[in-house]
Write an enzyme that holds these catalytic residues in place. Sequence first.
Site, mmCIF file in Angstrom:
data_model
loop_
_atom_site.group_PDB
_atom_site.id
_atom_site.type_symbol
_atom_site.label_atom_id
_atom_site.label_comp_id
_atom_site.label_asym_id
_atom_site.label_seq_id
_atom_site.Cartn_x
_atom_site.Cartn_y
_atom_site.Cartn_z
ATOM 1 N N MET A 54 50.134 38.497 33.026
ATOM 2 C CA MET A 54 49.328 39.715 33.041
ATOM 3 C C MET A 54 50.131 40.988 32.808
ATOM 4 O O MET A 54 49.557 42.057 32.616
ATOM 5 C CB MET A 54 48.572 39.824 34.364
ATOM 6 C CG MET A 54 49.414 39.865 35.613
ATOM 7 S SD MET A 54 50.029 41.512 36.120
ATOM 8 C CE MET A 54 48.498 42.337 36.525
ATOM 9 N N TYR A 55 51.473 40.914 32.772
ATOM 10 C CA TYR A 55 52.265 42.112 32.519
ATOM 11 C C TYR A 55 52.015 42.589 31.092
ATOM 12 O O TYR A 55 52.322 41.896 30.122
ATOM 13 C CB TYR A 55 53.759 41.836 32.717
ATOM 14 C CG TYR A 55 54.178 41.532 34.137
ATOM 15 C CD1 TYR A 55 53.345 41.800 35.216
ATOM 16 C CD2 TYR A 55 55.414 40.965 34.408
ATOM 17 C CE1 TYR A 55 53.732 41.524 36.513
ATOM 18 C CE2 TYR A 55 55.816 40.687 35.711
ATOM 19 C CZ TYR A 55 54.964 40.960 36.754
ATOM 20 O OH TYR A 55 55.361 40.676 38.047
ATOM 21 N N SER A 56 51.462 43.786 30.997
ATOM 22 C CA SER A 56 51.099 44.360 29.691
ATOM 23 C C SER A 56 50.257 43.376 28.877
ATOM 24 O O SER A 56 50.410 43.262 27.662
ATOM 25 C CB SER A 56 52.338 44.784 28.903
ATOM 26 O OG SER A 56 53.032 45.828 29.552
ATOM 27 N N LYS A 80 54.076 33.695 35.873
ATOM 28 C CA LYS A 80 53.017 33.588 36.873
ATOM 29 C C LYS A 80 51.642 33.451 36.223
ATOM 30 O O LYS A 80 51.454 33.801 35.060
ATOM 31 C CB LYS A 80 53.016 34.828 37.778
ATOM 32 C CG LYS A 80 54.364 35.183 38.358
ATOM 33 C CD LYS A 80 54.267 36.393 39.250
ATOM 34 C CE LYS A 80 55.633 37.003 39.466
ATOM 35 N NZ LYS A 80 56.106 37.739 38.290
#
Length: 355
Positions: A54-56, A80
């Site tokens: 989900m990072y960026s 993750k």
Amino acid sequence: MRYRPLGGTGIHVSPYCLGTMMFGAAGNPDHDDSARIIHAALDRGINFVDTADMYSAGESEEIVGKALQGRRDDVVLATKVHFPLGDRPLTEGPNRGGNSRRWIITAVEDSLRRLQTDWIDVYQVHRPDPTTDIEETLSALTDLVHQGKIRAFGHSTFPAEEIVEAQYVSERRGLLRFRTEQPPYSLLARGIETSVLPTCRRYGLGVLTWSPLASGFLSGQQRKGSPVDLTKGRARLTPGRFDPALPVNAAKLELVERLVEVADDAGCTLPQLAIAFTLAHPAVTSTIIGPRTMEQLESLLDGAEVTLDDATLDRIDAIVPPGSNAYHPDGAWTPVSLSDPAHRRRPFSDRGAVG
């Protein structure tokens, strides 16, 4: 740089773990510059890299994947699963997130593709999911290990009771067990010392802590009496956490001033003191540092030789008592038992002592 065993996995990792949340649109949008930061960290002895799908919205994984080409075998790579990516749930339905088998099997394939790798060393459940039975999650993750797509799996920001439940279920059902926990931990957020860290030690879990700089409060840039721009960065997203006019934030800044004195006497910067503090706990394997620039990385790595003696740790304990929280990290999971009033309040008709 020394290397520590990651729980009982047999994998050895550097005490500094390179976090990549700031690579991509949410932080540093320059892919080449982000890759140079990754390479510099590896050249300084870091062999542990942590990211998340989900990072960026997946961009961070893409950056990491490109940067590790030719060096993948020497890196312990963690990512993750749990959170949806961007606004996709709004357009593609309600099952684009969580800890279900359905989502995990989909998400791991997407992460492998973005990371340009055949395997993930540590695949982590980003948060608990009260709608999914933990056995369902463990079963899916066990299958991924057997398929060779992941080497081990862990969880992030799990309360102690859910860590215990997961260990019990895995033993009872003959499933592989969680091997790591990734909790928030800093000079201002010591709550996990009460039960989470002792529970991790009891089960032999590797621990990689996040937010050691307390979302910037321990960066040395936010000081008492200094103006705070509430229109930029994290302050823009959650101004209530940073507005110095609020008593709770003023209290944090008072603590920061006292901790700066400790750092000065220890001969290091406040961020270096903050990192060294987390690594002094016997349950902590590695601490995640999340630089956005090369300058930030170099400043943090220059503190790798800082070792805090008992006198310094005693001074810290006097300022922020063990097991206490002066700060609640951004993104930390709140259990349903606290977030949903229905779990804390009987129906009105049943609340009284008499009917």
